[in-house]
Design an enzyme around this catalytic site. Structure first.
Site, PDB file in Angstrom:
ATOM      1  N   CYS A  84      54.593  31.396 -11.103  1.00 46.42           N
ATOM      2  CA  CYS A  84      55.181  31.433 -12.445  1.00 46.42           C
ATOM      3  C   CYS A  84      56.218  32.561 -12.561  1.00 46.42           C
ATOM      4  O   CYS A  84      57.274  32.475 -11.948  1.00 46.42           O
ATOM      5  CB  CYS A  84      54.096  31.483 -13.507  1.00 46.42           C
ATOM      6  N   HIS A 179      50.066  27.924 -12.209  1.00 41.95           N
ATOM      7  CA  HIS A 179      49.127  29.042 -12.045  1.00 41.95           C
ATOM      8  C   HIS A 179      47.916  28.636 -11.207  1.00 41.95           C
ATOM      9  O   HIS A 179      46.882  28.280 -11.773  1.00 41.95           O
ATOM     10  CB  HIS A 179      48.641  29.510 -13.422  1.00 41.95           C
ATOM     11  N   GLU A 181      45.850  30.431  -9.854  1.00 40.06           N
ATOM     12  CA  GLU A 181      44.753  31.391 -10.081  1.00 40.06           C
ATOM     13  C   GLU A 181      43.935  31.041 -11.324  1.00 40.06           C
ATOM     14  O   GLU A 181      42.922  31.670 -11.592  1.00 40.06           O
ATOM     15  CB  GLU A 181      45.319  32.818 -10.183  1.00 40.06           C
TER      16      GLU A 181
HETATM   17  N1  GLN Z   1      58.665  31.900 -18.266  1.00 37.06           N
HETATM   18  C1  GLN Z   1      58.015  33.167 -18.223  1.00 37.06           C
HETATM   19  C2  GLN Z   1      59.032  34.287 -17.975  1.00 37.06           C
HETATM   20  O1  GLN Z   1      60.163  34.127 -18.160  1.00 37.06           O
HETATM   21  C3  GLN Z   1      56.922  33.211 -17.190  1.00 37.06           C
HETATM   22  C4  GLN Z   1      55.687  32.587 -17.738  1.00 37.06           C
HETATM   23  C5  GLN Z   1      54.443  32.844 -16.954  1.00 37.06           C
HETATM   24  O2  GLN Z   1      54.399  33.576 -15.949  1.00 37.06           O
HETATM   25  N2  GLN Z   1      53.357  32.268 -17.410  1.00 37.06           N
HETATM   26  O3  GLN Z   1      58.690  35.388 -17.623  1.00 37.06           O
END
Ligand code: GLN
Length: 197
Positions: A84, A179, A181
């Site tokens: 992410c 994610h 995790e």
């Molecule tokens: N889109 C988010 C950002 O710009 C990341 C979201 C996440 O890690 N759950 O940081």
């Protein structure tokens, strides 16, 4: 073996727990260290960048002097996995939002990322994804997820949702928009550990 989890911000303990579970399942031992300051990354054999808020993470990484250490780790061919916000940080370039906010990216992968490719927090979703290293679908949790909009020839695309790349690999670096995790399924962490053991 020492596995580092960047612990500046984000879902750190979840990654540590997933790693512990994955290690136990494969009967391997490794020490896991959470990293907040400079000096530990060079000792690590593998590294995880958790999800969180990529602007905050990026700023603190640079301020703490960890960014350069990670670059060296990548050059040494050690396994690195970003999930992410971690996927955003390991990319080479970003969308207008990234440019406008002068967000610092580490450029570990030849990719261009859209920070919020699937909308806002309320647009978070789960999806059964086919990943080429698994023999059955993986329930992937997307939370304000990024997506890779463009990737160089050396990047291996592992999964897409429509035109958006949501999982990718380039030599020793892995990036997932979701994610792994946050589920009990350890198969993505196992794929990462396969690069270490
Ligand atoms: N889109 C988010 C950002 O710009 C990341 C979201 C996440 O890690 N759950 O940081």
């Amino acid at each position: 073996m020492l596995i580092g989890v960047i612990a500046i911000q984000g879902d750190v303990s979840e990654h540590v727990e997933s790693l512990e579970r994955a290690l136990a399942e494969r009967g391997e031992e490794a020490e896991i260290v959470t990293i907040k300051h400079k000096g530990t990354v060079p000792e690590c054999d593998a590294l995880i960048f958790p999800g969180g808020e990529s602007t905050t993470l990026g700023k603190l990484l640079i301020r703490e002097g960890i960014g350069d250490e990670i670059q060296e780790m990548k050059n040494a061919g050690k396994p690195i996995m970003g999930t992410c916000a971690g996927m955003i940080l390991i990319s080479k370039s970003g969308d207008e939002q990234v440019a406008k906010t002068h967000q610092h990216l580490l450029g570990l992968m030849d990719t261009t990322v859209n920070r919020n490719a699937f909308g806002r927090q309320r647009d978070s979703f789960e999806m059964e994804l086919d990943l080429p290293f698994l023999d059955s679908p993986y329930n992937a949790v997307f939370i304000r997820a990024p997506g890779i909009v463009d990737a160089g020839a050396d990047v291996k695309v592992l999964a897409r949702i429509d035109d958006m790349i949501v999982a990718a690999e380039q030599s020793n670096v892995l990036a997932f928009a979701f994610h792994p995790e946050l589920t009990l399924d350890t198969r993505v962490h196992q794929y990462f550990l396969d690069k270490l053991f």
